[in-house]
Design a protein around this motif. Structure first.
Motif, PDB file in Angstrom:
ATOM      1  N   GLU A 139       0.656  -1.132   0.129  1.00 45.20           N
ATOM      2  CA  GLU A 139       0.444  -0.371   0.188  1.00 45.20           C
ATOM      3  C   GLU A 139       1.094   1.440   0.215  1.00 45.20           C
ATOM      4  OE1 GLU A 139      -2.376  -0.787   3.391  1.00 45.20           O
ATOM      5  OE2 GLU A 139      -3.519  -1.940   2.151  1.00 45.20           O
ATOM      6  N   LYS A 143      -6.277   0.393   0.546  1.00 45.45           N
ATOM      7  CA  LYS A 143      -6.367  -0.845  -0.116  1.00 45.45           C
ATOM      8  C   LYS A 143      -5.921  -1.858   0.015  1.00 45.45           C
ATOM      9  CE  LYS A 143      -7.795   0.392   5.213  1.00 45.45           C
ATOM     10  NZ  LYS A 143      -6.053  -0.145   5.791  1.00 45.45           N
ATOM     11  N   LYS A 200      -9.677  -6.688  -0.958  1.00 45.36           N
ATOM     12  CA  LYS A 200     -11.123  -6.882  -0.612  1.00 45.36           C
ATOM     13  C   LYS A 200     -11.272  -5.894   0.345  1.00 45.36           C
ATOM     14  CE  LYS A 200     -14.794  -9.607  -1.871  1.00 45.36           C
ATOM     15  NZ  LYS A 200     -15.296 -10.709  -2.247  1.00 45.36           N
ATOM     16  N   LEU A 201     -12.200  -5.286  -0.214  1.00 42.11           N
ATOM     17  CA  LEU A 201     -12.909  -4.148   1.020  1.00 42.11           C
ATOM     18  C   LEU A 201     -13.893  -5.132   1.711  1.00 42.11           C
ATOM     19  CD1 LEU A 201     -13.843  -0.790   1.969  1.00 42.11           C
ATOM     20  CD2 LEU A 201     -15.931  -1.519   0.811  1.00 42.11           C
ATOM     21  N   ASP A 254     -12.458  -2.031   7.052  1.00 35.30           N
ATOM     22  CA  ASP A 254     -11.547  -0.363   6.591  1.00 35.30           C
ATOM     23  C   ASP A 254     -12.867  -0.052   6.180  1.00 35.30           C
ATOM     24  OD1 ASP A 254      -9.414  -2.383   5.412  1.00 35.30           O
ATOM     25  OD2 ASP A 254     -10.273  -3.011   3.691  1.00 35.30           O
ATOM     26  N   ILE A 291     -13.114   5.144   0.677  1.00 36.82           N
ATOM     27  CA  ILE A 291     -11.473   3.945   0.566  1.00 36.82           C
ATOM     28  C   ILE A 291     -11.209   3.108  -0.639  1.00 36.82           C
ATOM     29  CG2 ILE A 291     -11.250   1.635   1.424  1.00 36.82           C
ATOM     30  CD1 ILE A 291     -13.447   2.227   3.940  1.00 36.82           C
ATOM     31  N   CYS A 318      -9.527   0.755  -2.871  1.00 38.12           N
ATOM     32  CA  CYS A 318      -9.238  -0.495  -2.665  1.00 38.12           C
ATOM     33  C   CYS A 318      -8.958  -1.037  -4.221  1.00 38.12           C
ATOM     34  CB  CYS A 318     -10.278  -0.885  -1.415  1.00 38.12           C
ATOM     35  SG  CYS A 318     -12.193  -1.302  -2.865  1.00 38.12           S
ATOM     36  N   SER A 319      -8.465  -2.645  -4.024  1.00 36.86           N
ATOM     37  CA  SER A 319      -7.890  -3.262  -5.487  1.00 36.86           C
ATOM     38  C   SER A 319      -9.272  -4.118  -5.884  1.00 36.86           C
ATOM     39  CB  SER A 319      -7.194  -3.998  -5.117  1.00 36.86           C
ATOM     40  OG  SER A 319      -6.995  -4.949  -4.483  1.00 36.86           O
ATOM     41  N   GLU A 320     -10.164  -4.610  -4.449  1.00 34.56           N
ATOM     42  CA  GLU A 320     -11.353  -5.604  -4.982  1.00 34.56           C
ATOM     43  C   GLU A 320     -12.173  -5.101  -4.072  1.00 34.56           C
ATOM     44  OE1 GLU A 320     -12.405 -10.045  -5.059  1.00 34.56           O
ATOM     45  OE2 GLU A 320     -10.109  -9.445  -4.304  1.00 34.56           O
ATOM     46  N   LYS A 321     -13.612  -4.535  -4.706  1.00 36.10           N
ATOM     47  CA  LYS A 321     -14.998  -4.092  -4.796  1.00 36.10           C
ATOM     48  C   LYS A 321     -15.949  -5.331  -3.641  1.00 36.10           C
ATOM     49  CE  LYS A 321     -17.153  -0.771  -5.134  1.00 36.10           C
ATOM     50  NZ  LYS A 321     -18.143   0.327  -5.411  1.00 36.10           N
ATOM     51  N   SER A 366     -16.749   3.765  -1.583  1.00 39.59           N
ATOM     52  CA  SER A 366     -15.652   3.420  -1.774  1.00 39.59           C
ATOM     53  C   SER A 366     -15.743   2.913  -2.798  1.00 39.59           C
ATOM     54  CB  SER A 366     -15.518   1.913  -1.097  1.00 39.59           C
ATOM     55  OG  SER A 366     -16.732   0.991  -2.044  1.00 39.59           O
ATOM     56  N   LYS A 384     -13.472   0.869  -6.573  1.00 36.17           N
ATOM     57  CA  LYS A 384     -11.643   0.143  -7.014  1.00 36.17           C
ATOM     58  C   LYS A 384     -11.307   1.123  -7.527  1.00 36.17           C
ATOM     59  CE  LYS A 384     -11.616  -3.721  -9.836  1.00 36.17           C
ATOM     60  NZ  LYS A 384     -12.132  -5.341 -10.431  1.00 36.17           N
TER      61      LYS A 384
END
Length: 339
Positions: free
Chosen positions: A194, A252, A255-256, A260, A287, A289-292, A310, A312
């Motif tokens: 991160e 992040k 996955k969320l 988080d 947030i 993130c790489s995956e929701k 959030s 992606k």
């Protein structure tokens, strides 16, 4: 340099296409939903008018219809919503009097108005001024129509209504994007931390600001918040002069999670209490993130919060197939929201 300009143009062209596609998709889904609900109301009313016995057992009939439709099509067909559909047809028995420029939420708001001429006036004003459902609700609650017709000076009343509408129309959802595309970072596909993403965004701050959208200014990195002998560190802090509020970003990998969301909720509360001024609007937490997670988004405070979001992020520009999948995902979410 020329390559960067070309890539930026390509991204902007595709982004504009996606935004336009989403708008067209939303309008298409909304039109279909409004017409479907009107027809459901028509079927219910015509069935009740078919005989005295059905009219007498109208409540049981709605419960029966609700159970069957909910079992097959999911939420959105409880007895209250079915009554709204019935009322929709009762108020607008002629389909030509219905405008698909307004959403189902608009019409449910209009149902509160008893007088036909007043309801029609608000309907036309909503269409002419492109009022959101929230703006329409605000104007009705503030008795805009009554104040306008009783006032000798109409221009100040109209100007006040316009200002209130402007305040309501621009929200965090209008400014924040999903997904964000970080292809300009050239991130490695493996062994990524991160902190690596954070450093890459700072190194490419100008491009990151362009990707964030209009009105953003960089404030701080690893912003420390000290509360009751405990330190919290926020990855990135920005300020949006259009929304007049701070934006806190937490990066992040993976996955969320609910953790988080809880952490960002804490950041936003602390920042609102100790950092923002009285002139600022409530702080927004995003947030990245790489995956929701649809489950977390649906069953956490993200579902109805006006301050927590959030999104992606993609390390590269999506392929044509991925763009199609994204549009299909947007369509399913729109359908679910309209139920």
């Amino acid at each position: 340099m020329a390559s960067d300009i070309l890539n930026t143009k390509i991204i902007e062209d595709i982004r504009n296409l996606l935004i336009l596609s989403r708008q067209n998709l939303a309008q298409t889904v909304n039109s279909a939903m409004v017409q479907t609900y009107w027809n459901i109301g028509r079927i219910i009313v015509e069935d009740e008018q078919a005989g005295e016995q059905r009219a007498a057992y109208g409540k049981k009939q709605l419960e029966f219809i609700s159970d069957k439709l909910t079992t097959e099509f999911g939420k959105g067909f409880d007895t209250r919503n079915l009554r709204n559909m019935r009322q929709f047809y009762t108020i607008y028995p002629n389909w030509n009097a219905v405008s698909t420029k307004l959403s189902w939420t608009h019409y449910r708001t209009l149902f509160r108005i008893e007088k036909d001429e007043v309801r029609q006036w608000y309907m036309q004003e909503s269409i002419a001024n492109n009022w959101s459902a929230r703006a329409l609700d605000r104007q009705i609650s503030s008795l805009y129509y009554e104040r306008l017709i009783s006032s000798k000076e109409k221009i100040p009343v109209e100007n006040e209504a316009k200002e209130k509408t402007k305040e309501l129309q621009l929200t965090a959802k209008d400014v924040l994007r999903d997904p964000y595309i970080f292809d300009f970072l050239n991130l490695p596909s493996q062994s990524l931390l991160e902190t690596d993403i954070e450093q890459a965004l700072i190194d490419n701050l100008q491009k990151f600001l362009l990707e964030l959208g209009r009105g953003f200014a960089f404030v701080s990195r690893q912003k420390r918040l000290s509360v009751e002998e405990q330190d919290f560190y926020i990855d990135l802090v920005f300020y949006n002069y259009k929304l007049k509020c701070f934006l806190l970003i937490d990066l992040k990998l993976g996955k969320l999670t609910h953790q988080d969301v809880g952490q960002m909720d804490t950041y936003v509360r602390i920042y609102d209490k100790f950092e923002k001024s009285e002139d600022d609007n409530p702080t927004i937490g995003l947030i990245l993130c790489s995956e929701k997670s649809q489950a977390v988004a649906k069953y956490s405070v993200l579902n109805d919060s006006k301050q927590l979001f959030s999104s992606k992020y993609l390390p590269y520009l999506p392929s044509e197939e991925e763009l199609k999948q994204e549009l299909l995902r947007e369509r399913s979410i729109l359908l679910e929201d309209l139920k």
